[in-house]
Design an enzyme around this catalytic site. Structure first.
Site, PDB file in Angstrom:
ATOM      1  CB  VAL A  69      -5.097   0.621   3.942  1.00 29.12           C
ATOM      2  CG1 VAL A  69      -5.787   0.827   5.281  1.00 29.12           C
ATOM      3  CG2 VAL A  69      -5.680  -0.541   3.180  1.00 29.12           C
ATOM      4  CB  SER A  73     -11.338   2.098   2.692  1.00 31.57           C
ATOM      5  OG  SER A  73     -11.329   0.875   3.370  1.00 31.57           O
ATOM      6  CE1 TYR A  86     -10.531   3.651   6.622  1.00 35.49           C
ATOM      7  CE2 TYR A  86      -8.360   4.569   7.005  1.00 35.49           C
ATOM      8  CZ  TYR A  86      -9.242   3.919   6.198  1.00 35.49           C
ATOM      9  OH  TYR A  86      -8.844   3.514   4.972  1.00 35.49           O
ATOM     10  CE1 TYR A 104     -14.895  -3.901   1.953  1.00 33.91           C
ATOM     11  CE2 TYR A 104     -13.283  -5.670   2.181  1.00 33.91           C
ATOM     12  CZ  TYR A 104     -13.712  -4.401   2.495  1.00 33.91           C
ATOM     13  OH  TYR A 104     -12.963  -3.608   3.339  1.00 33.91           O
ATOM     14  CE  LYS A 157     -14.640  -0.347   3.883  1.00 39.78           C
ATOM     15  NZ  LYS A 157     -13.296  -0.785   3.535  1.00 39.78           N
TER      16      LYS A 157
HETATM   17  N1  GLN Z   1      -9.437  -3.940   1.747  1.00 36.11           N
HETATM   18  C1  GLN Z   1      -9.112  -3.340   3.002  1.00 36.11           C
HETATM   19  C2  GLN Z   1      -9.701  -4.169   4.138  1.00 36.11           C
HETATM   20  O1  GLN Z   1     -10.740  -4.711   4.003  1.00 36.11           O
HETATM   21  C3  GLN Z   1      -9.612  -1.942   3.016  1.00 36.11           C
HETATM   22  C4  GLN Z   1      -9.328  -1.257   4.301  1.00 36.11           C
HETATM   23  C5  GLN Z   1      -9.083   0.204   4.179  1.00 36.11           C
HETATM   24  O2  GLN Z   1      -8.696   0.743   3.150  1.00 36.11           O
HETATM   25  N2  GLN Z   1      -9.251   0.846   5.294  1.00 36.11           N
HETATM   26  O3  GLN Z   1      -9.148  -4.282   5.193  1.00 36.11           O
END
Ligand code: GLN
Length: 304
Positions: free
Chosen positions: A258, A63, A240, A188, A66
Site C-alpha cells: 500500500v 506489503s 491481494y 511486522y 511479505k
Molecule cells: N502495513 C500494512 C498493513 O498491515 C500493509 C498492508 C499492505 O501493504 N497491503 O495494513
C-alpha cells in the site's frame, strides 16, 4: 528491443493516471508521501539496469516486505510453514478477518496480513531482532547496505493498527502465534516500514527469476524448486484481491504494497519494480498496475 525506450514510453503513458486513485490514509504517516510520483526500474539478470522517473526515490515497501519475510521463514522451516498458513487466494481484502474464524486461525496465504503475522512469528522465534534480520537480508539482496526501516511509519501503524492486533490475538487463541502478540505486531510493522526504492527492489527480487540465486551477491537464497513455488504464490495471491485480474492483465508473478510499490519478475530474465503512491480500490498502485501491464505487452514477454 530497446528497454530504455520501453520504460520512457510507459513513463509518458502513465502521466495522465498520476492524479487518479488514493493513497492509504489508514496509516497516517503514509498519507504524507508526495503524490505525483512515478518510478520504474528493470534489473536484468546479467546486471544491466534500466530506470525511469523517480526510480531512486525511497518509499515505504509495506506489503512488498511479505515476499521477503516469507522467503526468510521458508529458508528456516520449509514446508512445515504450510501447517500454519495456507496457499490459496482468499477472495477477501488483505486485512480481512472473516475467514480466520471458520478456518481455525489458519490464514489463507502468507501475503494476507494474517499470513504475514504468522510468518513474522516464525522469524520472531528464530531471531532476537526479527526486524533487523529482514533489513539485513534485503541489504544483501539489493546490494544497498544503507537500507533501514522508517521508525515514524512503524510507530504510526503501531498507533493505529487495531485490526492487525485483533488478528494477532485471534490467531494466538488458536495457538497459531507462539510469541507475544505485541512483539510480533511490532516486528511486522517495522518490516512494512522498510524504505527502499525501485532499483533496490528490482535487484532484490532477482533471485526468484534466477532459480533461487541472487544475481547481486551470488547467494543461494532458495533452491530452484522453492523459488518456483514462491513465484507461483505471487501470481495467485501477490496482489491481494486483484490477483486474478492482475494475472490476466500482466501475466507475471508480482507482489504489491500500500506504499504504492509493486515488484515482479520474468523468470530467467529480469526483476522489475514500479512505484506510484496512488492506489486503486483493492490497494494496488493504480499507475503501477497499468505500467506493468504495458511493460509485458510492449516487450512481448510474460509467463504465457
Ligand atoms: N502495513 C500494512 C498493513 O498491515 C500493509 C498492508 C499492505 O501493504 N497491503 O495494513
Amino acid at each position: 528491443m530497446d528497454m530504455q525506450a520501453v520504460l520512457d514510453r510507459i513513463h509518458d503513458e502513465a502521466q495522465p493516471l498520476l492524479g487518479q486513485g488514493r493513497v492509504a490514509s489508514y496509516i497516517p504517516e503514509l498519507a504524507k508521501v508526495p503524490l505525483q510520483r512515478f518510478g520504474m526500474a528493470v534489473s536484468m539478470l546479467d546486471g544491466r539496469l534500466y530506470t525511469v522517473g523517480d526510480a531512486r526515490e525511497d518509499f515505504s515497501i509495506q506489503s512488498v516486505s511479505k515476499l521477503f519475510s516469507l522467503t526468510l521463514a521458508f529458508q528456516l522451516v520449509g514446508d512445515a510453514l504450510w501447517e500454519r498458513v495456507g496457499r490459496e487466494p482468499s477472495g477477501t481484502a488483505f486485512n480481512s478477518l472473516v475467514q480466520l474464524e471458520t478456518e481455525q486461525g489458519k490464514p489463507r496465504n502468507p501475503f494476507l496480513n494474517a499470513g504475514a503475522l504468522v510468518v513474522t512469528d516464525v522469524l520472531s522465534t528464530r531471531f532476537v531482532q526479527p526486524e533487523m534480520a529482514l533489513v539485513e537480508f534485503l541489504r544483501r539482496l539489493s546490494g544497498n547496505a544503507g537500507l533501514q526501516y522508517d521508525d515514524a511509519v512503524a510507530r504510526s501503524e503501531l498507533a493505529t493498527g487495531s485490526r492487525n492486533r485483533a488478528m494477532g490475538h485471534f490467531m494466538h487463541s488458536f495457538g497459531n502465534l507462539k510469541n507475544p502478540v505485541d512483539a510480533v505486531i511490532e516486528a511486522y510493522c517495522r518490516h512494512c516500514a522498510i524504505r527502499m526504492n525501485c532499483v533496490d527492489l528490482a535487484r532484490a527480487v532477482g533471485f526468484l527469476a534466477n532459480g533461487g540465486v541472487s544475481p547481486v551477491g551470488g547467494e543461494q537464497v532458495l533452491d530452484a524448486s522453492s523459488a518456483k513455488r514462491l513465484s507461483a504464490l505471487m501470481l495467485t495471491c501477490g496482489t491481494y484481491d486483484a490477483a486474478g485480474d492482475f494475472a490476466y492483465r500482466v501475466g507475471i508473478p508480482a507482489k504489491s504494497g500500500v506504499g504504492g510499490g509493486i515488484v515482479a519478475h520474468i523468470p530467467r530474465t529480469l526483476g522489475v519494480c514500479v512505484w506510484s503512491p496512488r492506489l486503486e480500490h483493492t490497494g494496488n498502485s493504480l499507475a503501477g498496475s497499468f505500467a506493468l501491464e504495458r511493460f509485458t505487452s510492449l516487450i512481448g514477454q510474460s509467463l504465457f
